[in-house]
Design a protein around this motif. Structure first.
Motif, mmCIF file in Angstrom:
data_model
loop_
_atom_site.group_PDB
_atom_site.id
_atom_site.type_symbol
_atom_site.label_atom_id
_atom_site.label_comp_id
_atom_site.label_asym_id
_atom_site.label_seq_id
_atom_site.Cartn_x
_atom_site.Cartn_y
_atom_site.Cartn_z
ATOM 1 N N MET A 4 43.308 46.030 42.177
ATOM 2 C CA MET A 4 42.213 45.220 41.630
ATOM 3 C C MET A 4 41.053 46.064 41.127
ATOM 4 N N GLU A 5 40.868 47.260 41.705
ATOM 5 C CA GLU A 5 39.732 48.108 41.312
ATOM 6 C C GLU A 5 40.119 49.224 40.350
ATOM 7 N N ALA A 6 41.397 49.388 40.090
ATOM 8 C CA ALA A 6 41.861 50.472 39.225
ATOM 9 C C ALA A 6 41.748 50.087 37.754
ATOM 10 N N PRO A 7 41.731 51.067 36.855
ATOM 11 C CA PRO A 7 41.622 50.759 35.423
ATOM 12 C C PRO A 7 42.938 50.457 34.738
ATOM 13 N N PHE A 8 44.092 50.632 35.415
ATOM 14 C CA PHE A 8 45.340 50.580 34.649
ATOM 15 C C PHE A 8 45.641 49.201 34.084
ATOM 16 N N TYR A 9 45.362 48.117 34.798
ATOM 17 C CA TYR A 9 45.581 46.794 34.209
ATOM 18 C C TYR A 9 44.569 46.504 33.099
ATOM 19 N N PRO A 10 43.258 46.681 33.345
ATOM 20 C CA PRO A 10 42.291 46.414 32.257
ATOM 21 C C PRO A 10 42.560 47.227 31.000
ATOM 22 N N GLU A 11 42.931 48.500 31.171
ATOM 23 C CA GLU A 11 43.134 49.345 29.986
ATOM 24 C C GLU A 11 44.363 48.922 29.191
ATOM 25 N N VAL A 12 45.470 48.665 29.872
ATOM 26 C CA VAL A 12 46.696 48.290 29.170
ATOM 27 C C VAL A 12 46.530 46.938 28.478
ATOM 28 N N LEU A 13 45.928 45.967 29.174
ATOM 29 C CA LEU A 13 45.758 44.644 28.572
ATOM 30 C C LEU A 13 44.694 44.636 27.481
ATOM 31 N N ALA A 14 43.688 45.503 27.615
ATOM 32 C CA ALA A 14 42.639 45.566 26.592
ATOM 33 C C ALA A 14 43.207 45.979 25.241
ATOM 34 N N ARG A 15 44.271 46.768 25.253
ATOM 35 C CA ARG A 15 44.900 47.173 23.993
ATOM 36 C C ARG A 15 45.486 45.983 23.243
ATOM 37 N N ARG A 16 45.652 44.877 23.950
ATOM 38 C CA ARG A 16 46.155 43.646 23.333
ATOM 39 C C ARG A 16 45.060 42.575 23.244
ATOM 40 N N GLY A 17 43.806 42.998 23.435
ATOM 41 C CA GLY A 17 42.686 42.079 23.314
ATOM 42 C C GLY A 17 42.518 41.138 24.492
ATOM 43 N N ILE A 18 43.022 41.536 25.654
ATOM 44 C CA ILE A 18 42.975 40.682 26.846
ATOM 45 C C ILE A 18 42.017 41.282 27.860
ATOM 46 N N HIS A 19 41.108 40.441 28.371
ATOM 47 C CA HIS A 19 40.120 40.887 29.357
ATOM 48 C C HIS A 19 40.601 40.543 30.765
ATOM 49 N N VAL A 20 40.455 41.498 31.687
ATOM 50 C CA VAL A 20 40.884 41.312 33.072
ATOM 51 C C VAL A 20 39.665 41.136 33.968
ATOM 52 N N VAL A 21 39.704 40.092 34.800
ATOM 53 C CA VAL A 21 38.627 39.781 35.746
ATOM 54 C C VAL A 21 39.129 40.050 37.161
ATOM 55 N N ALA A 22 38.304 40.684 37.983
ATOM 56 C CA ALA A 22 38.645 40.928 39.384
ATOM 57 C C ALA A 22 37.819 40.013 40.280
ATOM 58 N N PRO A 23 38.312 39.668 41.465
ATOM 59 C CA PRO A 23 37.501 38.916 42.426
ATOM 60 C C PRO A 23 36.274 39.721 42.860
ATOM 61 N N SER A 24 35.365 39.068 43.581
ATOM 62 C CA SER A 24 34.175 39.750 44.083
ATOM 63 C C SER A 24 34.567 40.813 45.118
ATOM 64 N N GLU A 25 33.613 41.660 45.467
ATOM 65 C CA GLU A 25 33.885 42.732 46.432
ATOM 66 C C GLU A 25 34.382 42.172 47.764
ATOM 67 N N ASP A 26 33.713 41.137 48.270
ATOM 68 C CA ASP A 26 34.140 40.532 49.541
ATOM 69 C C ASP A 26 35.521 39.902 49.416
ATOM 70 N N GLU A 27 35.773 39.252 48.305
ATOM 71 C CA GLU A 27 37.087 38.640 48.094
ATOM 72 C C GLU A 27 38.178 39.702 47.984
ATOM 73 N N ARG A 28 37.864 40.799 47.297
ATOM 74 C CA ARG A 28 38.850 41.886 47.196
ATOM 75 C C ARG A 28 39.185 42.449 48.569
ATOM 76 N N ALA A 29 38.148 42.620 49.398
ATOM 77 C CA ALA A 29 38.371 43.154 50.745
ATOM 78 C C ALA A 29 39.255 42.214 51.560
ATOM 79 N N TRP A 30 39.008 40.898 51.465
ATOM 80 C CA TRP A 30 39.820 39.930 52.215
ATOM 81 C C TRP A 30 41.261 39.917 51.706
ATOM 82 N N ILE A 31 41.425 39.913 50.387
ATOM 83 C CA ILE A 31 42.777 39.891 49.811
ATOM 84 C C ILE A 31 43.557 41.133 50.235
#
Length: 236
Positions: free
Chosen positions: A127-154
């Motif tokens: 969720m915090e790494a750039p690999f999904y945002p970067e790969v999808l951005a090349r296709r014009g797709i924006h990636v959203v991550a949960p909040s910091e607390d939500e990421r920690a719980w997940i």
């Protein structure tokens, strides 16, 4: 026959799911034969420790597995997990066998569906790494991550439950509630299940009325196409 090398064990439940899905998809196309598959099962705890502490050693750990698969006659390799794609570019550069990316498989489907804003779920590393945002951005797709607390719980339930093969209704309800909140707050159009255990917890086509991109399913689709000669080349 083309042979798949599967880096497994990251974790065991999703590796079993990969194997079953590959066989089922192959059988639906050709029930008279079976695919050729070699699986090298790694230690998920060691891999996660290396993700957190030493990415170079993680790369070497995965490369050793890839080489074992190549030595066993694999024609291409897939990693049955999202988090190791943190070092996917290094693996591609240093491996002597083609690798099939789960992230590219997801990006292709999201683009095909015309999606432009997606929520990413997975380990905290994914969720915090750039690999999904970067790969999808090349296709014009924006990636959203949960909040910091939500990421920690997940991440906590991912490591503490899902990787151990535990899939609880209470966890499912809480995760759906998180998705519902972000659907309203962030205007997301779909959900990337960016952890290959997540489809075992959330097996339906929608979560909180949003369409799901099941990365296991999409990766398996690409694997079977490659096994049946539908793709060629180095990095895939």
């Amino acid at each position: 026959m083309t042979r798949l090398g599967l880096v497994g064990g990251l974790g065991p439940e999703s590796t079993i799911d990969y194997y079953r899905r590959i066989l089922d998809k192959w059988k639906a196309i050709d029930p008279t034969t079976s695919p050729s598959i070699v699986i090298d099962s790694l230690d998920v705890k060691r891999a996660l420790d290396l993700v957190a502490q030493d990415r170079e050693k993680l790369t070497k750990y995965l490369l050793t597995s890839i080489q074992r698969l190549a030595d066993a006659g694999a024609d291409f390799v897939a990693i049955s997990a999202n988090t190791p794609h943190l070092v996917f570019d290094d693996l591609v550069a240093r491996a002597h066998i083609p690798l099939l990316s789960i992230v590219e498989s997801c990006a292709e489907e999201a683009s095909r569906r015309g999606m432009s804003r997606l929520l990413l779920l997975g380990t905290v590393f994914t969720m915090e790494a750039p690999f999904y945002p970067e790969v999808l951005a090349r296709r014009g797709i924006h990636v959203v991550a949960p909040s910091e607390d939500e990421r920690a719980w997940i991440h906590a339930i991912y490591v503490g439950e899902l990787l151990r093969g535990e899939f609880h209704d209470s966890t499912r309800r809480e995760l759906v509630a998180i998705v519902e909140g972000l659907r309203q707050q962030a205007g997301i159009e779909g959900v990337i299940l960016g952890g290959t255990e997540l489809p075992l917890l959330l097996p339906h086509r929608e979560v909180a009325t949003l369409p799901v991109l099941d990365t296991t399913e999409l990766h398996v689709d690409a694997i079977v196409r490659r096994l049946r000669g539908g793709a060629a080349g180095g990095r895939e």
